[in-house]
Structure formats: structure tokens, C-alpha cells
Scaffold this motif. Structure first.
Motif, PDB file in Angstrom:
ATOM      1  N   ASP A   9      -0.885  -3.557  -8.328  1.00 28.48           N
ATOM      2  CA  ASP A   9      -0.198  -4.849  -8.328  1.00 28.48           C
ATOM      3  C   ASP A   9       0.423  -5.171  -6.976  1.00 28.48           C
ATOM      4  OD1 ASP A   9       2.125  -3.284  -8.213  1.00 28.48           O
ATOM      5  OD2 ASP A   9       2.534  -3.490 -10.356  1.00 28.48           O
ATOM      6  N   ALA A  17      -0.629 -13.844  -3.225  1.00 28.32           N
ATOM      7  CA  ALA A  17      -1.819 -14.197  -3.992  1.00 28.32           C
ATOM      8  C   ALA A  17      -2.869 -14.881  -3.126  1.00 28.32           C
ATOM      9  CB  ALA A  17      -1.430 -15.103  -5.162  1.00 28.32           C
ATOM     10  N   ASN A  18      -2.448 -15.427  -1.970  1.00 31.34           N
ATOM     11  CA  ASN A  18      -3.372 -16.164  -1.101  1.00 31.34           C
ATOM     12  C   ASN A  18      -3.919 -15.343   0.066  1.00 31.34           C
ATOM     13  OD1 ASN A  18      -3.109 -18.621  -2.525  1.00 31.34           O
ATOM     14  ND2 ASN A  18      -1.198 -19.069  -1.466  1.00 31.34           N
ATOM     15  N   LYS A  28      -9.861 -12.853  -1.690  1.00 32.41           N
ATOM     16  CA  LYS A  28      -8.442 -12.577  -1.862  1.00 32.41           C
ATOM     17  C   LYS A  28      -8.221 -11.119  -2.259  1.00 32.41           C
ATOM     18  CE  LYS A  28      -6.863 -17.284  -2.779  1.00 32.41           C
ATOM     19  NZ  LYS A  28      -8.013 -17.899  -2.131  1.00 32.41           N
ATOM     20  N   GLU A  48      -6.865  -6.573  -8.968  1.00 37.68           N
ATOM     21  CA  GLU A  48      -6.222  -6.914 -10.236  1.00 37.68           C
ATOM     22  C   GLU A  48      -6.617  -5.919 -11.323  1.00 37.68           C
ATOM     23  OE1 GLU A  48      -5.590 -10.809 -13.162  1.00 37.68           O
ATOM     24  OE2 GLU A  48      -7.076 -10.856 -11.548  1.00 37.68           O
ATOM     25  N   SER A  62      -6.576 -10.305  -5.812  1.00 40.55           N
ATOM     26  CA  SER A  62      -7.523 -10.605  -6.891  1.00 40.55           C
ATOM     27  C   SER A  62      -8.515  -9.461  -7.065  1.00 40.55           C
ATOM     28  CB  SER A  62      -8.280 -11.908  -6.604  1.00 40.55           C
ATOM     29  OG  SER A  62      -7.405 -13.007  -6.633  1.00 40.55           O
ATOM     30  N   GLU A 110      -6.138 -13.287   2.268  1.00 34.56           N
ATOM     31  CA  GLU A 110      -7.569 -12.982   2.301  1.00 34.56           C
ATOM     32  C   GLU A 110      -7.817 -11.714   3.122  1.00 34.56           C
ATOM     33  OE1 GLU A 110     -10.314 -15.106   1.399  1.00 34.56           O
ATOM     34  OE2 GLU A 110      -9.223 -16.886   0.715  1.00 34.56           O
TER      35      GLU A 110
END
Length: 229
Positions: free
Chosen positions: A30, A218-219, A20, A26, A23, A221
Motif C-alpha cells: 500500500d 495515486a498519480n 501508475k 495494489e 496501481s 507514474e
């Protein structure tokens, strides 16, 4: 004998290999906007030049090709979505596991060659985006950019105007600002680049030049076309 293990590259100057995207960044960025690499239609370059041994250089492509958007490719290829194009492109270079690949999608994209449409190259910030990005970043007030390799082991600071005139970004390389607030990087099996910064900064960039692409969720890839984004 001590094994030589490279240190982990800094997030402000590197690209995720898999998984991801948000992620991975992070704590550093952002917001990530996926910049889709345009397809090419040569206008003043012989179609035969588009092979590995004779591939045109950066300024030849800028001056001798038109950009074809992914939305246009949907309209003329028979594919249904950006994800279909992504999977088709990755399949054509052997960049997906067999269970994720789709030979039909790849075939539909290969057929575009009959219309003199060239696939975007994977792994590099493409010429038809590079100078647009550089000029937009300069409009934001930056005059210098770091240019780094994919492993985070080499980098040099260059004047943006010189970057526009030259071809200095290495294969699979990245560019990032001195204050580490903005990064553009490309995964080696991807026909897209990642524009990483704050949401406010990305929106400013898109207001100056509406690059084709989409925001990561957030999902999202690295191999986004094969998964729910």
C-alpha cells in the motif's frame, strides 16, 4: 508448436514497466517510496574509470566516491526540481519519447562533469544505497533476503551480511523479504528505485536512514518526472 509465454511475475518480486506505480502494486503493497539514486563525486578513483569498459565495482565506489544528493544538484545545475533532473537523466540515455524529453535539462546535467560529478546509473540499485538499505533491513529483524532477476524467473536466498560483502544483485534485479512484506526494485530506464511495503514499515526505514526520495501518490507514474506526481 506451443509458444513459450512467461507467467506473470509476482508483485512482491517485480517492477512495473510503465503506468501508475501504486496501481501496479495494489493488493500487495500500500506504500511505495521512490529512492533517488545519488550522483557520484570520485575521491580516490580516476575520473577516466567511469566508462562502460572500466566502471568501478561496488566496493570501489563505496570506498572511493562521495554521494551528491538530487537537492544539491538542483542548487548547482540551474534546474528547478526533482522532475527536471529525472527528465534530464532519462533524456541523456534516450529513455523518453521525443515529446517528453528535454535536451536542455540533459545538457545542464552533462555540464556537471566539469565539476567531476558522475551521473547515477539507471536500472540498478546503486552501490551508495545498496549496503545502507541492506543494513537498515537487517535492523528491522531480517537476516535473509531473496535476490531475484527482473523477469521473476530466477531467485536465490542470501544471508544479508554476505550481500553486504559481495556484489550479488543482478542488473535490473530486486531484493525482497521471505515474508513478501518488503521489496526494493529498479526499473531499467530509471535513476531511482522503488521501496515497497506498508506505510508503517517505510516510515521505520526512513527513521533509521533518511533516504532521499518521495512517497508515491495515486498519480505517480514510472516515468514520474514527465508527469504530474
Amino acid at each position: 508448436m506451443t509458444n513459450r509465454v512467461l507467467p506473470t511475475p509476482e508483485k512482491f518480486a517485480s517492477c512495473p514497466y510503465d503506468g501508475k506505480i501504486l496501481s501496479f502494486y495494489e493488493g500487495q503493497f500500500d506504500c511505495v517510496y521512490v529512492l533517488l539514486h545519488p550522483f557520484l563525486r570520485p575521491t580516490t578513483i580516476d575520473i577516466e574509470r567511469f566508462c562502460p569498459s572500466m566502471w568501478p565495482d561496488k566496493h570501489e565506489i563505496i570506498n572511493g566516491c562521495d554521494a551528491i544528493s538530487w537537492q544539491e544538484i538542483i542548487e548547482i545545475s540551474g534546474l528547478n526540481s526533482l522532475s527536471d533532473i529525472d527528465v534530464g537523466l532519462r533524456t541523456s540515455i534516450g529513455g523518453l519519447k521525443k515529446e517528453l524529453s528535454n535536451e536542455l535539462f540533459a545538457k545542464k546535467l552533462v555540464e556537471l562533469e566539469q565539476q567531476h560529478i558522475i551521473h547515477p546509473q539507471e536500472g540498478d540499485i546503486p552501490p551508495l544505497l545498496e549496503n545502507r538499505l541492506l543494513k537498515t533491513i537487517k535492523e528491522l529483524g531480517h537476516n535473509w533476503l531473496w535476490v531475484g532477476d527482473e523477469f521473476g524467473t530466477e531467485r536465490k536466498l542470501l544471508w544479508i551480511d554476505d550481500l553486504v560483502e559481495q556484489d550479488e544483485i543482478p542488473p535490473h534485479g530486486c531484493i525482497f523479504t521471505h515474508d513478501h512484506s518488503l521489496l526494493v526494485t529498479t526499473h531499467w530506464d530509471s535513476h531511482c528505485s522503488f521501496l515497497c511495503s506498508s506505510k508503517e514499515m517505510v516510515e521505520k526505514i526512513l527513521s533509521l536512514d533518511p533516504f532521499e526520495g518521495f512517497y508515491c501518490t495515486a498519480n505517480t507514474e514510472v516515468y514520474w518526472g514527465a508527469y504530474d506526481i
